[in-house]
Design a protein around this motif. Sequence first.
Motif, mmCIF file in Angstrom:
data_model
loop_
_atom_site.group_PDB
_atom_site.id
_atom_site.type_symbol
_atom_site.label_atom_id
_atom_site.label_comp_id
_atom_site.label_asym_id
_atom_site.label_seq_id
_atom_site.Cartn_x
_atom_site.Cartn_y
_atom_site.Cartn_z
ATOM 1 N N TRP A 1 0.832 -1.218 0.000
ATOM 2 C CA TRP A 1 0.000 0.000 0.000
ATOM 3 C C TRP A 1 0.864 1.264 0.000
ATOM 4 N N ASP A 2 1.963 1.270 0.724
ATOM 5 C CA ASP A 2 2.867 2.428 0.693
ATOM 6 C C ASP A 2 3.431 2.653 -0.696
ATOM 7 N N GLN A 3 3.800 1.540 -1.357
ATOM 8 C CA GLN A 3 4.339 1.670 -2.707
ATOM 9 C C GLN A 3 3.265 2.130 -3.691
ATOM 10 N N ILE A 4 2.028 1.662 -3.479
ATOM 11 C CA ILE A 4 0.934 2.111 -4.353
ATOM 12 C C ILE A 4 0.692 3.615 -4.186
ATOM 13 N N ASN A 5 0.641 4.100 -2.974
ATOM 14 C CA ASN A 5 0.406 5.536 -2.726
ATOM 15 C C ASN A 5 1.542 6.385 -3.281
ATOM 16 N N HIS A 6 2.770 5.939 -3.062
ATOM 17 C CA HIS A 6 3.910 6.703 -3.566
ATOM 18 C C HIS A 6 3.912 6.760 -5.084
ATOM 19 N N CYS A 7 3.668 5.592 -5.700
ATOM 20 C CA CYS A 7 3.659 5.557 -7.175
ATOM 21 C C CYS A 7 2.492 6.382 -7.739
ATOM 22 N N THR A 8 1.352 6.328 -7.068
ATOM 23 C CA THR A 8 0.201 7.123 -7.540
ATOM 24 C C THR A 8 0.509 8.614 -7.478
ATOM 25 N N LEU A 9 1.140 9.085 -6.413
ATOM 26 C CA LEU A 9 1.488 10.504 -6.289
ATOM 27 C C LEU A 9 2.468 10.918 -7.374
ATOM 28 N N LYS A 10 3.512 10.106 -7.611
ATOM 29 C CA LYS A 10 4.482 10.436 -8.650
ATOM 30 C C LYS A 10 3.840 10.441 -10.025
ATOM 31 N N LEU A 11 2.949 9.472 -10.231
ATOM 32 C CA LEU A 11 2.271 9.419 -11.533
ATOM 33 C C LEU A 11 1.384 10.646 -11.747
ATOM 34 N N ARG A 12 0.690 11.079 -10.714
ATOM 35 C CA ARG A 12 -0.154 12.270 -10.843
ATOM 36 C C ARG A 12 0.704 13.509 -11.155
ATOM 37 N N GLN A 13 1.823 13.646 -10.477
ATOM 38 C CA GLN A 13 2.703 14.795 -10.734
ATOM 39 C C GLN A 13 3.280 14.766 -12.137
ATOM 40 N N SER A 14 3.686 13.577 -12.564
ATOM 41 C CA SER A 14 4.259 13.475 -13.910
ATOM 42 C C SER A 14 3.204 13.765 -14.981
ATOM 43 N N THR A 15 1.991 13.257 -14.761
ATOM 44 C CA THR A 15 0.930 13.497 -15.750
ATOM 45 C C THR A 15 0.593 14.983 -15.853
ATOM 46 N N GLY A 16 0.528 15.666 -14.708
ATOM 47 C CA GLY A 16 0.254 17.116 -14.746
ATOM 48 C C GLY A 16 1.350 17.888 -15.443
ATOM 49 N N LEU A 17 2.618 17.520 -15.193
ATOM 50 C CA LEU A 17 3.732 18.210 -15.845
ATOM 51 C C LEU A 17 3.687 17.970 -17.345
ATOM 52 N N MET A 18 3.338 16.703 -17.757
ATOM 53 C CA MET A 18 3.263 16.397 -19.175
ATOM 54 C C MET A 18 2.179 17.240 -19.865
ATOM 55 N N GLU A 19 1.034 17.325 -19.220
ATOM 56 C CA GLU A 19 -0.042 18.106 -19.821
ATOM 57 C C GLU A 19 0.353 19.595 -19.943
ATOM 58 N N TYR A 20 1.018 20.104 -18.903
ATOM 59 C CA TYR A 20 1.435 21.504 -18.929
ATOM 60 C C TYR A 20 2.483 21.733 -20.013
ATOM 61 N N CYS A 21 3.397 20.820 -20.163
ATOM 62 C CA CYS A 21 4.433 20.976 -21.188
ATOM 63 C C CYS A 21 3.825 20.912 -22.586
ATOM 64 N N LEU A 22 2.841 20.061 -22.798
ATOM 65 C CA LEU A 22 2.195 19.989 -24.104
ATOM 66 C C LEU A 22 1.492 21.307 -24.453
ATOM 67 N N GLU A 23 0.878 21.918 -23.448
ATOM 68 C CA GLU A 23 0.237 23.211 -23.701
ATOM 69 C C GLU A 23 1.270 24.277 -24.025
ATOM 70 N N VAL A 24 2.402 24.245 -23.366
ATOM 71 C CA VAL A 24 3.469 25.239 -23.633
ATOM 72 C C VAL A 24 4.010 25.052 -25.031
ATOM 73 N N ILE A 25 4.133 23.805 -25.466
ATOM 74 C CA ILE A 25 4.672 23.547 -26.799
ATOM 75 C C ILE A 25 3.719 24.093 -27.860
ATOM 76 N N LYS A 26 2.462 24.156 -27.570
ATOM 77 C CA LYS A 26 1.500 24.664 -28.553
ATOM 78 C C LYS A 26 1.623 26.186 -28.755
ATOM 79 N N GLU A 27 2.278 26.936 -27.849
ATOM 80 C CA GLU A 27 2.417 28.395 -27.985
ATOM 81 C C GLU A 27 3.318 28.704 -29.174
#
Length: 784
Positions: A425-451
């Motif tokens: 469960w600790d590994q699941i929570n840690h991996c979920t948090l990292k995945l959420r952060q990475s997904t948000g950064l990816m989405e933000y970077c894709l929007e920046v690339i569109k400028e």
Amino acid sequence: MEEELKCPVCGSLFREPIILPCSHNVCLPCARTIAVQTPDGEQHLPQPLLHSRGSGLPAGAAASPSPDPEAAPGPACGGGGSGGAASGPGGGSGGGDHTDKLSLYSETDSGYGSYTPSLKSPNGVRVLPMVPAPPGSSAAAARGAACSSLASSSSAITCPQCHRSASLDHRGLRGFRRNRLLEAIVQRHQQARGAQAAAAPALATCQLCDRTPPAPAAALCEQCDVLYCAACQLKCHPSRGPFAKHRLVQPPPPPPAEAASSASPAPGAAPGAPSSGGGCRSPGGASSGAGATGGGAARKFPTCPEHELENYSMYCAGCRTPVCYLCLEEGRHSQHEVKPLGAMWKQHKAQLSQALNGVSDKAKEAKEFLVQLKNILQQIQENGLDYEACLVAQCDALVEALTRQKAKLLTKVTKEREHKLKMVWDQINHCTLKLRQSTGLMEYCLEVIKENDPAGFLQISDALIKRVQVSQEQWVKGALEPKVSAEFDLTLDSEPLLQAIHQLDFIQMKCRVPPGPLLQLEKCCTRNNSVTLAWRLPPFTHSPVDGYILELDDGDGGQFREVYVGKETLCTIDGLHFNSTYNARVKAFSSSGVGPYSKTVVLQTSDVAWFTFDPNSGHRDIILSNDNQTATCSSYDDRVVLGTAAFSKGVHYWELHVDRYDNHPDPAFGVARASVVKDMMLGKDDKAWAMYVDNNRSWFMHCNSHTNRTEGGVCKGATVGVLLDLTQHTLTFFINGQQQGPTAFSHVDGVFMPALSLNRNVQVTLHTGLDVPTHLGRPKLAGN
């Protein structure tokens, strides 16, 4: 006593008992049934020899019955008439004398015949078949015909107890004495039994009581079919264990008094009286029933069978039978030794009483033995219940211990499962948090690339690149691998426990420590400075033994120490002190514990040391001979050899005789440690203390240090003595009985072995077992 009053043939109480020559008794009616006629094929002796000694019957008179059976007053079945036998001419001289010398009786006149029946009944005796009655004749006539057949031919009777046979003379069964005493005892016994039955108690009595009379019965066990009083029920039939299922009921009522009284003979009737149709006449001519009528009738004393009207008055010592005065005057007892009847009566009574004392003692022992057996029964019952309770308690303890261990193992499994779940469960929570952060950064970077604004993009591009790189570095190697496995690394090894459970069984002895061993003194010995001890377990010992522990003191009465532990029962200890007293003891041990010590044995080592050169510790160039007592060398260099003995206490002296001495070599004599260097002269290292000598002088040497040069050397035939005094801690040398220089070494302490170094130019012989010299020569002055 009732068994002694029963006939061995019919099994009933004696009726008209007669005494056989072997001193056993049978009923007169039963004697008629077991009397047999000797077949012609079994007659090994002439006809006259079948008569009894002293019968006075001629040879021909036995073959023919009396012409008038009623003329003789003998019994109806008594063989031939006595009148005809007595009236025969020459009856008392010719045939009687010959019969007296050669008869069927043994040489000791024991009365036992040699005739053995070939056909036997189930009780071991041959039965005379009944003679069929002629048509129209009465039963009495038939019996008379049968008795006449006994008298007309050679007949014999076999004792049903000892199976010895005796011949019947012309009188038949009438020739055997009537046992009036036994008949009177049977009559009194029947009267006492009838009175006891009439006065029987109203209640049934206990069948296991030792008291007289037994206590009234309180219960009857339907399974055991035994009546118990209250005390015997508690003692012999407890309401537990195997007896718990037995049913106890009230004792049945006693039989009616009428039945008891009818079972016993009437006081006025004769005991065992025969019926009117089959009764035999007594020797006196009166019927047996008439002689015993009336409970208070006078008892009839026995009379002489040969002179029926005469009572017994004397006792024949040779024939061992009572006789009358006519037998002494004109019968066959006239030349025999006789004694007063009353005196022999008292003497035989005393002998019988003395014999009864022995039987009484045995009966008392048997009674005590029965009490012991009954106590053993009680103890078996109690011990059985105790062992059952103990077994149940032990099995319950095993089950309880297994249940506790089961709970502990389940707790371990639960903890391991919870630990694994927490890690996942600790590994699941840690991996979920990292995945959420990475997904948000990816989405933000894709929007920046569109400028499409280059300047705006470049303002934030460096920072975004660093954030993406940092985010990528967070996913290091192993971050996407599970930290725990789904498998449980726990294995329960229950096979040894299951095997132990299957092998769980009773042992045939109580768990007890083994007894103290017995020292076998005949095998214990000492030799030189070695001791050998042997021991064994006591006889009839069933306790298992895993091994033995042998302990020895230090030779000065100090504490014991273990010198051997093992399964052997023979042990030799070497390397002990000479002239010392050691105490030894041994004990056995097993899985149940350590047993007691044996008795302590005292062992004395040799007063003086006996040893030789040791071929195992010497240099390989050393040559030994004369049972390792003579040494030389094959090399021109000095080589060292040690003795087989080691010294740590006491005073010891030995000598070395120079057998060969060539070219002035320098042999060295002294003591050394076991680790001395053996390829150079003795004394050059720190492990040896020696004196080396040539043909003119000598020196002491230790650690390659030469001291105390002394004039005087050795030659062929010289003797060098070594005195090691570990009491004073000194070492002294002698040449030809004179001390060589001062005391060579002081402060000598430790364990030393005799030592010698020589080369090929020298040969010496060792002499041991010598007493310490009491008069030493004066020491020579030391040189420079």
